[in-house]
Write a protein that holds these residues in place. Structure first.
Motif, PDB file in Angstrom:
ATOM      1  N   HIS A   7       0.960  -1.178  -0.016  1.00  0.00           N
ATOM      2  CA  HIS A   7      -0.027   0.100  -0.127  1.00  0.00           C
ATOM      3  C   HIS A   7       0.811   1.354   0.227  1.00  0.00           C
ATOM      4  CE1 HIS A   7      -3.597  -2.541   1.844  1.00  0.00           C
ATOM      5  NE2 HIS A   7      -3.289  -2.817   0.951  1.00  0.00           N
ATOM      6  N   GLY A  57      -8.698  -8.239   6.969  1.00  0.00           N
ATOM      7  CA  GLY A  57      -7.375  -8.451   6.475  1.00  0.00           C
ATOM      8  C   GLY A  57      -6.733  -7.039   5.844  1.00  0.00           C
ATOM      9  N   LEU A  59      -4.066  -5.405   5.752  1.00  0.00           N
ATOM     10  CA  LEU A  59      -2.675  -5.396   5.519  1.00  0.00           C
ATOM     11  C   LEU A  59      -2.062  -4.139   6.035  1.00  0.00           C
ATOM     12  CD1 LEU A  59      -0.182  -6.822   4.020  1.00  0.00           C
ATOM     13  CD2 LEU A  59      -0.785  -5.637   2.147  1.00  0.00           C
ATOM     14  N   GLU A  78      -6.755  -6.727  10.986  1.00  0.00           N
ATOM     15  CA  GLU A  78      -5.514  -7.285  10.605  1.00  0.00           C
ATOM     16  C   GLU A  78      -4.973  -8.207  11.706  1.00  0.00           C
ATOM     17  OE1 GLU A  78      -3.793  -7.931   7.505  1.00  0.00           O
ATOM     18  OE2 GLU A  78      -2.355  -8.892   8.976  1.00  0.00           O
ATOM     19  N   ARG A  80      -1.739  -9.694  11.582  1.00  0.00           N
ATOM     20  CA  ARG A  80      -0.121  -9.776  11.978  1.00  0.00           C
ATOM     21  C   ARG A  80       0.316  -8.731  12.682  1.00  0.00           C
ATOM     22  NH1 ARG A  80      -0.863 -13.339   7.767  1.00  0.00           N
ATOM     23  NH2 ARG A  80       0.288 -15.351   8.091  1.00  0.00           N
ATOM     24  N   ASP A 105      -7.911 -11.998  14.570  1.00  0.00           N
ATOM     25  CA  ASP A 105      -8.467 -12.615  13.341  1.00  0.00           C
ATOM     26  C   ASP A 105      -9.741 -12.414  12.719  1.00  0.00           C
ATOM     27  OD1 ASP A 105      -9.541 -15.193  11.854  1.00  0.00           O
ATOM     28  OD2 ASP A 105      -7.697 -16.296  12.685  1.00  0.00           O
ATOM     29  N   VAL A 106      -9.922 -12.347  11.515  1.00  0.00           N
ATOM     30  CA  VAL A 106     -11.038 -11.691  10.882  1.00  0.00           C
ATOM     31  C   VAL A 106     -12.230 -12.688  11.021  1.00  0.00           C
ATOM     32  CG1 VAL A 106     -10.191 -10.674   9.006  1.00  0.00           C
ATOM     33  CG2 VAL A 106     -10.567 -13.099   8.736  1.00  0.00           C
ATOM     34  N   TYR A 121     -11.068  -7.936   0.794  1.00  0.00           N
ATOM     35  CA  TYR A 121     -10.043  -7.743  -0.501  1.00  0.00           C
ATOM     36  C   TYR A 121      -8.889  -8.654  -0.377  1.00  0.00           C
ATOM     37  CZ  TYR A 121      -9.148  -4.706  -4.773  1.00  0.00           C
ATOM     38  OH  TYR A 121      -9.119  -4.106  -5.923  1.00  0.00           O
ATOM     39  N   ALA A 218       0.134 -14.084   3.816  1.00  0.00           N
ATOM     40  CA  ALA A 218      -0.602 -15.290   3.825  1.00  0.00           C
ATOM     41  C   ALA A 218      -1.670 -15.596   4.666  1.00  0.00           C
ATOM     42  CB  ALA A 218       0.515 -16.194   4.153  1.00  0.00           C
TER      43      ALA A 218
END
Ligand SMILES: C[S@@+](CC[C@H](N)C(=O)[O-])C[C@H]1O[C@@H](n2cnc3c(N)ncnc32)[C@H](O)[C@@H]1O
Length: 275
Positions: A7, A57, A59, A78, A80, A105-106, A121, A218
């Motif tokens: 991004h 997610g 990012l 997100e 991570r 976690d979504v 997305y 991932a």
């Protein structure tokens, strides 16, 4: 701050990525989302402030930033730490009060209440139970889901070759006419959650958690993901409760070349909404 991987966000005079990379806000990827959302929520910004968006997610937070700039109350989820650190940096730099991020976690979407708009997305094809997740999304979405995802093909002899596909792959790359579709090394056609599709291996089972957390794009918590056939994906969207399902292709062009992006990558943008 670690390097941004995707991004490119303008932060005043700075950018999160190189000066030569296209800014997310100027890309067809974002413009296709924005123009779709504007069909349902034409604004102005003050009006949009009544509505909410979740970016699953997310990012590095680029899409979330653009939604917040449109006026929507926006939450990016997100899992991570490296990614969420970048999201929080972006939030801090933009100073947008209607922009928030959650490290989670979504699959825990239900804990955050309902949203008017859901952006999914590049995420659905990282899940092992995509249909159950579409149901969760539908239950938590008041109006519209913008879904950008890969899907699997019903007929693809390469995925019947098993391990031999590893030998076939370099060969097909050298003979261009054979290489009309990207080879994702998917599994054989099978049925899962009552829908047809193919399994995709993300990482080896047993990979240490600290290694998985560094695979920034991932899956998380499942080392294989299930890619639905396109027609099964559409069927599932109706079955979980959406009234209309459209395909949107404005995202192609600029950095989504070649022109046959959709066919080559088996990836498209689906818009599902409720009456
Ligand atoms: C391919 S990237 C797509 C990122 C972004 N949505 C975009 O389109 O540019 C997938 C993202 O989903 C995140 N992710 C994968 N599985 C997740 C999960 N179960 N919960 C939350 N985030 C997840 C990854 O960490 C990564 O940031």
């Amino acid at each position: 701050m670690n390097t941004f991987t995707s991004h490119n966000i303008a932060l005043g005079k700075e950018r999160t990525m190189s000066d030569t990379a296209i800014l997310l806000k100027d890309s067809n990827l974002w413009k296709s989302v924005k123009s779709t959302v504007e069909l349902f929520y034409p604004g102005p910004q003050k009006e949009n402030a009544k509505y909410s968006v979740v970016d699953l997610g997310c990012l590095e937070g680029g899409y979330s930033v653009e939604f917040a700039k449109m006026g929507f109350n926006t939450l990016g989820i997100e899992v991570r730490q490296d990614n969420i650190d970048k999201c929080n940096y972006v939030k801090q730099q933009t100073g947008l009060g209607n922009l928030n991020f959650a490290k989670d976690d979504v699959r825990n979407l239900k804990n955050y209440g309902k949203f008017d708009i859901t952006l999914c997305y590049g995420l659905l094809y990282h899940l092992d139970n995509p249909v159950a997740y579409l149901k969760t999304i539908c239950e938590n979405t008041n109006k519209v889901l913008v879904l950008h995802t890969h899907y699997a093909n019903e007929f693809d002899f390469r995925y019947n070759l098993g391990a031999l596909n590893n030998l076939y792959r370099p060969f097909e790359k050298r003979i261009k006419p054979l290489y009309t579709k990207r080879n994702f090394r998917l599994g054989r056609l099978t049925t899962h959650e009552g829908y047809r599709g193919r399994w995709y291996k993300e990482w080896n089972a047993g990979t240490a958690d600290n290694k998985v957390s560094k695979m920034l794009w991932a899956s998380h918590g499942n080392n294989q993901s299930f890619w639905l056939l396109k027609r099964d994906l559409i069927k599932a969207l109706y079955a979980v409760g959406f009234d209309h399902v459209f395909e949107q292709t404005n995202f192609t062009g600029d950095d989504m070349a070649p022109d046959n992006y959709v066919e080559y990558n088996d990836r498209s943008m689906i818009v599902a909404f409720k009456k």
